[in-house]
Design a protein around this motif. Sequence first.
Motif, PDB file in Angstrom:
ATOM      1  N   SER A   9       1.216  -1.488  -0.295  1.00 22.40           N
ATOM      2  CA  SER A   9       0.142   0.624  -0.214  1.00 22.40           C
ATOM      3  C   SER A   9       1.111   1.235  -0.162  1.00 22.40           C
ATOM      4  O   SER A   9       1.798   1.152   0.351  1.00 22.40           O
ATOM      5  CB  SER A   9      -0.594  -0.298   0.760  1.00 22.40           C
ATOM      6  N   ILE A  10       0.566   1.895  -0.834  1.00 18.53           N
ATOM      7  CA  ILE A  10       0.972   3.653  -0.841  1.00 18.53           C
ATOM      8  C   ILE A  10       0.784   4.495   0.078  1.00 18.53           C
ATOM      9  O   ILE A  10       0.189   4.641   0.714  1.00 18.53           O
ATOM     10  CB  ILE A  10       0.689   3.422  -1.887  1.00 18.53           C
ATOM     11  N   VAL A  11       2.394   4.680   0.876  1.00 19.30           N
ATOM     12  CA  VAL A  11       1.887   6.021   1.804  1.00 19.30           C
ATOM     13  C   VAL A  11       2.055   7.023   1.639  1.00 19.30           C
ATOM     14  O   VAL A  11       2.943   7.758   0.413  1.00 19.30           O
ATOM     15  CB  VAL A  11       2.879   5.810   2.979  1.00 19.30           C
ATOM     16  N   ASN A  12       0.938   7.970   1.084  1.00 18.42           N
ATOM     17  CA  ASN A  12       0.555   8.989   1.098  1.00 18.42           C
ATOM     18  C   ASN A  12       2.459  10.051   1.601  1.00 18.42           C
ATOM     19  O   ASN A  12       2.966  10.198   2.594  1.00 18.42           O
ATOM     20  CB  ASN A  12      -0.175   9.931   1.742  1.00 18.42           C
ATOM     21  N   ALA A  52       4.324  13.314   1.546  1.00 20.01           N
ATOM     22  CA  ALA A  52       3.374  14.294   2.182  1.00 20.01           C
ATOM     23  C   ALA A  52       4.228  15.590   1.296  1.00 20.01           C
ATOM     24  O   ALA A  52       5.895  15.641   0.566  1.00 20.01           O
ATOM     25  CB  ALA A  52       4.443  15.198   3.687  1.00 20.01           C
ATOM     26  N   THR A 107       0.491  22.003  -0.768  1.00 18.57           N
ATOM     27  CA  THR A 107      -0.115  21.844  -1.257  1.00 18.57           C
ATOM     28  C   THR A 107      -0.187  23.292  -1.541  1.00 18.57           C
ATOM     29  O   THR A 107      -1.620  23.233  -2.390  1.00 18.57           O
ATOM     30  CB  THR A 107      -1.219  20.431  -0.338  1.00 18.57           C
ATOM     31  N   TYR A 125      -1.785  31.862   1.792  1.00 17.73           N
ATOM     32  CA  TYR A 125      -1.327  30.593   1.254  1.00 17.73           C
ATOM     33  C   TYR A 125      -2.770  30.539   0.280  1.00 17.73           C
ATOM     34  O   TYR A 125      -3.882  30.995   0.625  1.00 17.73           O
ATOM     35  CB  TYR A 125      -1.415  29.555   2.717  1.00 17.73           C
ATOM     36  N   GLU A 159      -3.938  27.641  -1.778  1.00 18.59           N
ATOM     37  CA  GLU A 159      -4.706  25.933  -1.730  1.00 18.59           C
ATOM     38  C   GLU A 159      -4.694  25.561  -3.036  1.00 18.59           C
ATOM     39  O   GLU A 159      -5.052  26.428  -4.034  1.00 18.59           O
ATOM     40  CB  GLU A 159      -5.904  25.442  -0.896  1.00 18.59           C
ATOM     41  N   ARG A 171      -0.250  20.134  -6.741  1.00 20.69           N
ATOM     42  CA  ARG A 171       0.885  20.700  -6.096  1.00 20.69           C
ATOM     43  C   ARG A 171       2.197  20.198  -5.760  1.00 20.69           C
ATOM     44  O   ARG A 171       3.195  20.022  -5.394  1.00 20.69           O
ATOM     45  CB  ARG A 171      -0.371  19.161  -5.005  1.00 20.69           C
ATOM     46  N   PRO A 179      -6.435   5.548  -0.437  1.00 23.11           N
ATOM     47  CA  PRO A 179      -5.067   5.044   0.344  1.00 23.11           C
ATOM     48  C   PRO A 179      -5.733   5.785   1.961  1.00 23.11           C
ATOM     49  O   PRO A 179      -6.004   6.822   1.284  1.00 23.11           O
ATOM     50  CB  PRO A 179      -3.989   5.191   0.323  1.00 23.11           C
ATOM     51  N   ASP A 180      -5.379   5.080   3.076  1.00 21.88           N
ATOM     52  CA  ASP A 180      -5.669   5.320   3.895  1.00 21.88           C
ATOM     53  C   ASP A 180      -5.770   5.974   4.441  1.00 21.88           C
ATOM     54  O   ASP A 180      -4.226   6.434   4.819  1.00 21.88           O
ATOM     55  CB  ASP A 180      -5.769   4.282   4.920  1.00 21.88           C
ATOM     56  N   ALA A 181      -5.779   7.636   4.952  1.00 20.08           N
ATOM     57  CA  ALA A 181      -5.125   8.928   5.183  1.00 20.08           C
ATOM     58  C   ALA A 181      -4.108   8.717   6.975  1.00 20.08           C
ATOM     59  O   ALA A 181      -3.663   9.225   7.520  1.00 20.08           O
ATOM     60  CB  ALA A 181      -5.659  10.356   5.656  1.00 20.08           C
ATOM     61  N   GLU A 228      -2.797   5.539   7.019  1.00 22.66           N
ATOM     62  CA  GLU A 228      -1.252   5.231   7.561  1.00 22.66           C
ATOM     63  C   GLU A 228       0.305   6.614   7.022  1.00 22.66           C
ATOM     64  O   GLU A 228      -0.231   6.443   5.695  1.00 22.66           O
ATOM     65  CB  GLU A 228      -1.093   4.329   5.840  1.00 22.66           C
ATOM     66  N   HIS A 260       6.374  10.812  10.111  1.00 23.51           N
ATOM     67  CA  HIS A 260       5.107  11.499   9.984  1.00 23.51           C
ATOM     68  C   HIS A 260       4.175  11.510  10.668  1.00 23.51           C
ATOM     69  O   HIS A 260       4.266  12.790  11.318  1.00 23.51           O
ATOM     70  CB  HIS A 260       4.403  11.227   8.976  1.00 23.51           C
ATOM     71  N   ILE A 279      -8.957  18.851   4.548  1.00 21.37           N
ATOM     72  CA  ILE A 279      -7.909  18.874   3.568  1.00 21.37           C
ATOM     73  C   ILE A 279      -6.524  18.122   3.637  1.00 21.37           C
ATOM     74  O   ILE A 279      -6.446  17.140   2.888  1.00 21.37           O
ATOM     75  CB  ILE A 279      -7.964  20.291   2.942  1.00 21.37           C
ATOM     76  N   TYR A 280      -5.809  18.523   5.010  1.00 21.73           N
ATOM     77  CA  TYR A 280      -5.031  17.946   4.671  1.00 21.73           C
ATOM     78  C   TYR A 280      -4.858  16.194   5.262  1.00 21.73           C
ATOM     79  O   TYR A 280      -4.172  15.604   5.368  1.00 21.73           O
ATOM     80  CB  TYR A 280      -4.020  18.544   6.421  1.00 21.73           C
ATOM     81  N   LEU A 294      -3.942  29.124   7.625  1.00 26.29           N
ATOM     82  CA  LEU A 294      -2.186  28.651   7.444  1.00 26.29           C
ATOM     83  C   LEU A 294      -1.480  29.859   7.355  1.00 26.29           C
ATOM     84  O   LEU A 294      -0.716  28.996   8.622  1.00 26.29           O
ATOM     85  CB  LEU A 294      -2.505  28.221   5.673  1.00 26.29           C
ATOM     86  N   LYS A 352       1.553  28.942  10.137  1.00 27.14           N
ATOM     87  CA  LYS A 352       2.557  29.350   9.964  1.00 27.14           C
ATOM     88  C   LYS A 352       3.048  30.486  11.219  1.00 27.14           C
ATOM     89  O   LYS A 352       4.286  30.669  11.501  1.00 27.14           O
ATOM     90  CB  LYS A 352       3.111  30.500   8.452  1.00 27.14           C
TER      91      LYS A 352
END
Lengths: 223, 204
Positions: free
Chosen positions: A81-84, A86, A89, A97, A99, A105, B130-132, B134, B139, B164-165, B193, B197
Amino acid sequence: MISFHPKYTDLQAFSAGNCNTAMALMISAHLDMCQQCHHDCIDIQSELAADLFSLSTPTAPLDSQYLAMMSNITDLPVAKSIVNEAINTSIELDGKYFELPRVLRRHVKNTGNWSRLLGKVWQAPVELGDIGKANFIYMEKGGRVPEHTHRGSEMTLVVDGQYNDGIAEYDCGDFTIMNNQHKHLPHSEADDGCLVFTIVDQPLHFTAGIARLLNPFSHLFFK
Amino acid sequence: MLVGISLETKQINSIKPIECAEEMSGYLRIVASDRCKLSFSKIFSYFAPRLRSYALKQMGNEALAMELVQDTMSNVWQKSHLFNSEKGSPSTWIFTIARNLRFDMLRKQRNRKEDVCSDDLWPILCEQTPDANEVSLDHQVTMDEIGVLLDTLPEKQKLVIEAIYIDGKSQQEVADEFDIPLGTVKSRTRLALQRLKEMLKDDD
Ligand SMILES: [Zn+2]
């Protein structure tokens, strides 16, 4: 409210994977903001798939080449499984900022510094190689770009805010293609200004007044 | 073996598209749960020859066409657990996989080096996202720290930022979910944001 969408035929070419990469990038970003086109594309894709994998397509019985392929495939392990990863964005200008749609992105890291184009108009180039000349353009409230046409075509997607170009009013998510038949003079009166993403294939051609003097230098704009 | 498979293909040919989709979804589930080669052979017999006609048209030569068929069917075998039949049919899923692989193959062939990848341009349909949750441990630590910061945001900004994030939703999805205009989602994100920041700066 989004009022400017890609043409249906462009959505079809996109869904089939047949449009050029610049267009694909623009449409993909638009879909991230536009439910209507997003659903259209889902429908188009399932129609294409149904045609392609139609029951009535005549097929020969599988020969040994296929059987060898199949056994190679079933020796493969399950995909991990792919890990997102970072990634950034949003892009920043002066503490603001913005989005970005998902597909843009990835390109934040290839985006150069902001530079002032004219008055209240800012530009940050995006390195896309031979896909096209891409830029983020930010118009502060009251910012305007001199009236111009395009030798080639200019695709624009409003990422944030609103602007008006003397032809129409554009809101975030709006997608337009301008070519040499269109003269326009983009400016923004939105309180937060307006951020657009553009891809051009040729320099601009300024048409009005003193701005014509800019033509020899137009390769410096939106290049 | 040869004869057996061609017979299966004929049986499948005699049924209706909807039933075919259900049948194929069923096989995909068994492949996902049991790595069942027999179920995969049913999927393969149906899709591989049809993919070949598509691939021949797209790639223009037999070797590349068969490479595309093989890559596509490998994805089906290796990612069957990602297929979600509630989001669409096996045909649509497999078509979007083949289309994306074709794009990447053509770009590679022309030696294009730009940083674009088909799965960014065309998200694969009918797959579970994908499960966020994970995320790697590194991280995770940052996520915990950010969680503390997020709690200091006004509730409305916090909800948007989390959607969103953390949940990985698009701004449009967030707008629909909370029933607020897209512009509002954008301004809330921007304000949040900016604030985050500033807080991070104060930490330094
Ligand atoms: Zn649209």
